[in-house]
Design a protein around this motif. Structure first.
Motif: not given
Length: 191
Positions: A106-112
């Motif tokens: 499981q992993t989370g990620f974010e970007h703009h």
């Protein structure tokens, strides 16, 4: 592609035999399903050792540089276009285990993502809460677009502003197939 076959079915009652697949993916959909019924069906369809990959990705309602946008999004946009009822978007490990799955990753990620005032308004027109309003014919796309652009005009200080998106990927595995017993190569006899 003539090698592909498409089926239309609900995620909780699919027209396939038990243990038919080695991999099932669900993208940005868990919150629209009854999670227990979906997990039960996914477990039925997966072969031993099969994987279920659940991923989600969405708009956070945040502009990277200006916290005022989050206030607008919460107090004006969501007040005018409340989110429709949804189920869970993150699956607890204990729930997955109940249906015979073990979490392997499981992993989370974010970007703009950069958007102009116009592309931002167009993007918000695609969100389910706005689509519900359009479906109920309480307003028109042009009215919504105009309201968004007018009410966020002061929040766009540059030709494009960066908006925060975030997501999560969860990989679940069914119990692996049973392994033959390894007795070390010897022969066992019973007398």
């Amino acid at each position: 592609d003539p090698r592909l076959t498409y089926h239309c079915a609900t995620a909780t009652a699919m027209p396939f035999d038990d243990e038919h697949f080695g991999l099932i993916t669900l993208g940005s959909g868990l919150h629209w399903l009854e999670a227990d019924a979906f997990l039960r069906e996914a477990r039925r369809l997966l072969a031993p050792g099969g994987q279920l990959v659940i991923y989600d990705h969405g708009f956070t309602g945040q502009m990277a540089c200006w916290p005022e946008y989050q206030v607008w999004h919460r107090e004006q946009f969501l007040a005018r276009f409340p989110a429709p009822p949804r189920s869970v978007s993150t699956l607890p490990t204990s729930t997955a285990a109940t249906f015979g799955f073990a979490q392997t990753f499981q992993t989370g990620f974010e970007h703009h993502w950069p958007m102009s005032a116009a592309s931002h308004a167009d993007y918000l027109l695609t969100q389910s809460n706005v689509l519900l309003s359009l479906h109920n014919r309480t307003t028109t796309p042009e009215d919504i677009r105009g309201w968004i652009q007018a009410s966020t005009r002061d929040l766009f200080r540059l030709p494009q502003e960066a908006f925060r998106f975030a997501g999560r990927v969860t990989v679940l595995r069914t119990a692996p197939p049973p392994r033959p017993c390894d007795w070390g190569g010897g022969v066992t006899t019973h007398g």
